[in-house]
Design a protein around this motif. Sequence first.
Motif, PDB file in Angstrom:
ATOM      1  N   THR A  37       1.189 -14.633  16.775  1.00  0.00           N
ATOM      2  CA  THR A  37       0.648 -14.413  18.117  1.00  0.00           C
ATOM      3  C   THR A  37      -0.865 -14.557  18.103  1.00  0.00           C
ATOM      4  OG1 THR A  37       0.473 -12.019  17.764  1.00  0.00           O
ATOM      5  CG2 THR A  37       2.515 -12.851  18.734  1.00  0.00           C
ATOM      6  N   GLU A  39      -4.217 -13.864  20.899  1.00  0.00           N
ATOM      7  CA  GLU A  39      -4.678 -13.329  22.177  1.00  0.00           C
ATOM      8  C   GLU A  39      -5.812 -14.213  22.689  1.00  0.00           C
ATOM      9  OE1 GLU A  39      -3.492 -10.691  23.802  1.00  0.00           O
ATOM     10  OE2 GLU A  39      -2.013 -10.115  22.288  1.00  0.00           O
ATOM     11  N   GLU A  41      -8.271 -15.243  26.311  1.00  0.00           N
ATOM     12  CA  GLU A  41      -8.660 -14.950  27.681  1.00  0.00           C
ATOM     13  C   GLU A  41      -8.229 -16.104  28.586  1.00  0.00           C
ATOM     14  OE1 GLU A  41     -12.759 -14.086  28.062  1.00  0.00           O
ATOM     15  OE2 GLU A  41     -12.692 -12.297  26.782  1.00  0.00           O
ATOM     16  N   THR A 221      -5.832 -10.550  29.145  1.00  0.00           N
ATOM     17  CA  THR A 221      -5.645 -11.536  28.079  1.00  0.00           C
ATOM     18  C   THR A 221      -4.227 -12.082  28.131  1.00  0.00           C
ATOM     19  OG1 THR A 221      -4.995  -9.818  26.495  1.00  0.00           O
ATOM     20  CG2 THR A 221      -7.335 -10.444  26.557  1.00  0.00           C
ATOM     21  N   LEU A 222      -4.072 -13.279  27.618  1.00  0.00           N
ATOM     22  CA  LEU A 222      -2.766 -13.909  27.507  1.00  0.00           C
ATOM     23  C   LEU A 222      -2.337 -13.888  26.047  1.00  0.00           C
ATOM     24  CD1 LEU A 222      -3.241 -17.034  29.807  1.00  0.00           C
ATOM     25  CD2 LEU A 222      -2.231 -14.826  30.398  1.00  0.00           C
ATOM     26  N   THR A 223      -1.094 -13.552  25.809  1.00  0.00           N
ATOM     27  CA  THR A 223      -0.535 -13.541  24.456  1.00  0.00           C
ATOM     28  C   THR A 223       0.348 -14.764  24.278  1.00  0.00           C
ATOM     29  OG1 THR A 223      -0.538 -11.114  24.396  1.00  0.00           O
ATOM     30  CG2 THR A 223       0.845 -12.259  22.791  1.00  0.00           C
ATOM     31  N   THR A 225       2.814 -16.719  21.790  1.00  0.00           N
ATOM     32  CA  THR A 225       3.677 -16.374  20.661  1.00  0.00           C
ATOM     33  C   THR A 225       4.438 -17.598  20.180  1.00  0.00           C
ATOM     34  OG1 THR A 225       3.962 -14.143  21.574  1.00  0.00           O
ATOM     35  CG2 THR A 225       5.523 -14.848  19.877  1.00  0.00           C
TER      36      THR A 225
END
Length: 236
Positions: A37, A39, A41, A221-223, A225
């Motif tokens: 993963t 993180e 912005e 924030t966008l994760t 994966t």
Amino acid sequence: MRTLIAAALMLVPAAAGAQVAPPQEQPRTLSVSAVGTVEMEPEQGVVLLAVESEATTAQEAAAANAQRMAQLMAALRQAGVADRQVRTTSYELRPEYSREPRGQEPPRITSYRAINMVQVTVDTVARMGGIIDRAISSGANRVANIHFQLRDPQAAHVEALAVAMRNARRQAEAIAAAAGERLGPPMSINTGGYSPAPPPMPYGRAEMAAMDVATPVEGGTLTVTAHVNVVYRLPD
């Protein structure tokens, strides 16, 4: 006849000396699954705006909606939103019926409603609140949802894959060491897809045209994966 018998006898020793190769043994392997993963912005915001108009006739509803939609588009252009950043997602013109009970009589049409919905991509998250307020004051009367995204989600996916591979190697080395084995090179690698961002979130109806302060919008924030399945060889 004697010649044929002699030839057959000459072939016997060769056949007797032939050996069948033993079946090849399958290599020993270790399979692991890992997740990576990252993180990030968000770099862009996407807002779904709707213009709803109601009138006595279908023509009047459609005309009123077209006028308000033209005002909205002009306001978006003045705010620096290019036409390519605006996409119509749906248009609906439907009758509205009376909800009063009328016995055996069929429902009566009381008005017509026109709904034009557009998706607007905003180049930065910081401008989202101002764009929403300008849209509301220029004809939009519903904000269906907003979400955030990356300009290059594939680059984030590649980064998440690299993290997943490092996690897979670390996990496999720990398992092999605990079992008293040495870890060899990967024999196969499979990826299980990735999730770039959470789904759009509802924003509700917009009746805030008179607000003096810009609507606050936080991107967070966008994760991203990524999943991998790796098969490593265990040396003999």
